[in-house]
Design a protein around this motif. Structure first.
Motif, PDB file in Angstrom:
ATOM      1  N   ASN A 202     -33.461  21.244 -22.625  1.00 38.92           N
ATOM      2  CA  ASN A 202     -32.803  20.189 -22.298  1.00 38.92           C
ATOM      3  C   ASN A 202     -33.613  18.781 -22.602  1.00 38.92           C
ATOM      4  O   ASN A 202     -34.503  18.745 -22.543  1.00 38.92           O
ATOM      5  CB  ASN A 202     -32.838  20.036 -20.566  1.00 38.92           C
ATOM      6  CG  ASN A 202     -32.120  19.174 -20.143  1.00 38.92           C
ATOM      7  OD1 ASN A 202     -31.845  17.922 -20.932  1.00 38.92           O
ATOM      8  ND2 ASN A 202     -32.115  18.989 -18.707  1.00 38.92           N
TER       9      ASN A 202
ATOM     10  N   VAL B  55     -29.804  23.404 -25.037  1.00 37.58           N
ATOM     11  CA  VAL B  55     -29.020  23.493 -24.144  1.00 37.58           C
ATOM     12  C   VAL B  55     -28.960  24.961 -23.458  1.00 37.58           C
ATOM     13  O   VAL B  55     -28.012  25.777 -24.525  1.00 37.58           O
ATOM     14  CB  VAL B  55     -28.113  22.697 -23.635  1.00 37.58           C
ATOM     15  CG1 VAL B  55     -27.270  22.806 -22.221  1.00 37.58           C
ATOM     16  CG2 VAL B  55     -28.342  21.297 -24.027  1.00 37.58           C
TER      17      VAL B  55
ATOM     18  N   PHE C 179     -27.267  28.423 -22.353  1.00 37.24           N
ATOM     19  CA  PHE C 179     -25.791  28.656 -21.866  1.00 37.24           C
ATOM     20  C   PHE C 179     -25.671  30.007 -21.610  1.00 37.24           C
ATOM     21  O   PHE C 179     -26.693  31.144 -21.714  1.00 37.24           O
ATOM     22  CB  PHE C 179     -24.900  28.425 -23.025  1.00 37.24           C
ATOM     23  CG  PHE C 179     -25.185  29.218 -24.230  1.00 37.24           C
ATOM     24  CD1 PHE C 179     -24.482  30.582 -24.613  1.00 37.24           C
ATOM     25  CD2 PHE C 179     -26.029  28.977 -25.418  1.00 37.24           C
ATOM     26  CE1 PHE C 179     -24.595  31.267 -25.306  1.00 37.24           C
ATOM     27  CE2 PHE C 179     -26.344  29.843 -26.360  1.00 37.24           C
ATOM     28  CZ  PHE C 179     -25.728  31.088 -26.222  1.00 37.24           C
TER      29      PHE C 179
ATOM     30  N   LYS D 162     -22.748  25.787 -20.111  1.00 37.58           N
ATOM     31  CA  LYS D 162     -24.243  25.150 -20.352  1.00 37.58           C
ATOM     32  C   LYS D 162     -24.895  24.930 -18.735  1.00 37.58           C
ATOM     33  O   LYS D 162     -24.307  24.255 -18.043  1.00 37.58           O
ATOM     34  CB  LYS D 162     -24.071  23.839 -21.056  1.00 37.58           C
ATOM     35  CG  LYS D 162     -23.387  23.957 -22.417  1.00 37.58           C
ATOM     36  CD  LYS D 162     -23.677  22.664 -23.418  1.00 37.58           C
ATOM     37  CE  LYS D 162     -23.084  22.730 -24.695  1.00 37.58           C
ATOM     38  NZ  LYS D 162     -23.139  21.598 -25.598  1.00 37.58           N
TER      39      LYS D 162
ATOM     40  N   TRP E  71     -28.063  22.800 -17.191  1.00 42.10           N
ATOM     41  CA  TRP E  71     -28.844  21.719 -17.529  1.00 42.10           C
ATOM     42  C   TRP E  71     -29.969  21.684 -16.547  1.00 42.10           C
ATOM     43  O   TRP E  71     -30.986  21.089 -16.997  1.00 42.10           O
ATOM     44  CB  TRP E  71     -27.897  20.387 -17.549  1.00 42.10           C
ATOM     45  CG  TRP E  71     -27.209  20.260 -18.418  1.00 42.10           C
ATOM     46  CD1 TRP E  71     -25.749  20.606 -18.694  1.00 42.10           C
ATOM     47  CD2 TRP E  71     -27.218  19.717 -19.783  1.00 42.10           C
ATOM     48  NE1 TRP E  71     -25.245  20.302 -20.033  1.00 42.10           N
ATOM     49  CE2 TRP E  71     -26.295  19.481 -20.800  1.00 42.10           C
ATOM     50  CE3 TRP E  71     -28.521  18.902 -20.235  1.00 42.10           C
ATOM     51  CZ2 TRP E  71     -26.302  18.929 -21.892  1.00 42.10           C
ATOM     52  CZ3 TRP E  71     -28.357  18.043 -21.285  1.00 42.10           C
ATOM     53  CH2 TRP E  71     -27.264  18.334 -22.168  1.00 42.10           C
TER      54      TRP E  71
END
Length: 322
Positions: free
Chosen positions: A233, A237, A239, A248, A250
């Protein structure tokens, strides 16, 4: 050489580097040129975009040079014509051959985002978080022909907590690096005289981050998955696919809660987070993003798509190693 004004050429590309350039511009040192990578196409329109370092240099009225390489004689002659005392390199992204390192009359300095010799290489910020380091920092190094192998002139350190992301650590290290660089340049001969040789036996390497690494492997321990989510991050990112859609992830935290459900299974969904079974422990996802949408908190996502994240649904495991 205390407080002597130096002729400096600066080489860097991303925002991390531009923070250091802005600090240099505010000093009495003479910035005689700035090197940065060629403009790249970015955004949905794929428009040619200047690097943050280029924009900073243009704003300050400094000449900008953007060679594709510094290996050819013409590019090296152009740099030599600037007659720098010091070449300051911060996340430039191009290899500097020995012929370039020999150009400055005093030395080449590099601002590196780790406490060398730990995490030499391209992605020290991300790798430190990924493996669970609790401390990292900045090293000002005298460059040589190796990969982050030069003598160390100064260091500054900071903590890595269980909420630290690559984005927040980037900002912390930039805030440490800029004043440390100015401190070294203010009394350069002193720092060069006390430079410390790295212990190669303690070296680790921070390989460049690949997008393939960002796919979550739910068979791993939840703590490992949470660290990777923070490390990747804001890029690339992490996923995972759910109902054919790439989600995704975060923000997340790990717990030691156990479950009989297969890894990747949604155990519970509530405003505090989405609980997902891992190989060991449970991951609580608190911020996530659907394709084409914005990153939302778990509460916001459940208000919009609660049926999609109903307990019992499963994220698709990766086809191969994450």
């Amino acid at each position: 050489m205390t407080s002597q004004s130096l002729r400096i050429v600066f080489a860097g590309t991303p925002e991390f580097a531009s923070i250091h350039l802005r600090a240099l511009v505010a000093t009495t040192h003479e910035i005689v040129g700035v090197y940065t990578q060629p403009d790249r196409r970015a955004g949905r329109g794929k428009k040619l975009t200047a690097s943050p370092v280029k924009q900073c240099a243009l704003d300050a009225g400094i000449n900008v040079y953007q060679p594709d390489s510094l290996r050819d004689a013409a590019a090296q002659a152009q740099l030599a014509a600037l007659k720098p005392d010091v070449l300051v390199v911060v996340a430039y992204g191009l290899i500097l051959p020995q012929a370039v390192l020999d150009i400055p009359s005093i030395c080449c300095l590099n601002v590196h985002g780790s406490l060398l010799p730990r995490w030499r290489g391209a992605a020290p910020i991300q790798r430190a978080i990924e493996v669970g380091d609790t401390r990292t920092g900045i090293t000002i190094m005298q460059m040589d022909a190796g990969l982050d192998t030069g003598k160390m002139l100064a260091k500054a350190s900071c903590d890595i907590s269980d909420t630290t992301t690559a984005a927040s650590l980037h900002d912390n290290l930039a805030a440490l690096g800029a004043p440390l660089l100015l401190e070294v340049l203010a009394d350069l001969q002193k720092y060069l005289a006390q430079a410390e040789v790295q212990n190669d036996e303690e070296a680790t390497y921070a390989d460049k981050i690949s997008k393939a690494e960002a796919q979550v492997d739910w068979t791993l321990d939840a703590t490992v998955v949470a660290r990777r989510i923070r490390a990747f991050n804001p890029f690339p990112v992490c996923f995972s696919e759910l109902n054919g859609e790439r989600i995704k992830l975060w923000q997340a935290r790990a717990t030691q809660l156990t479950s009989d459900s297969p890894p990747g299974t949604l155990i519970a969904s509530d405003p505090a987070g989405l609980s997902i079974a891992c190989g060991t422990g449970t991951l609580i996802v608190t911020q996530l993003q659907l394709p084409g949408g914005k990153a939302l908190t778990a509460a916001q996502m459940l208000n919009a798509r609660s049926e999609m994240f109903a307990p019992g649904r499963s994220f698709t495991p990766p086809a191969g190693p994450a």
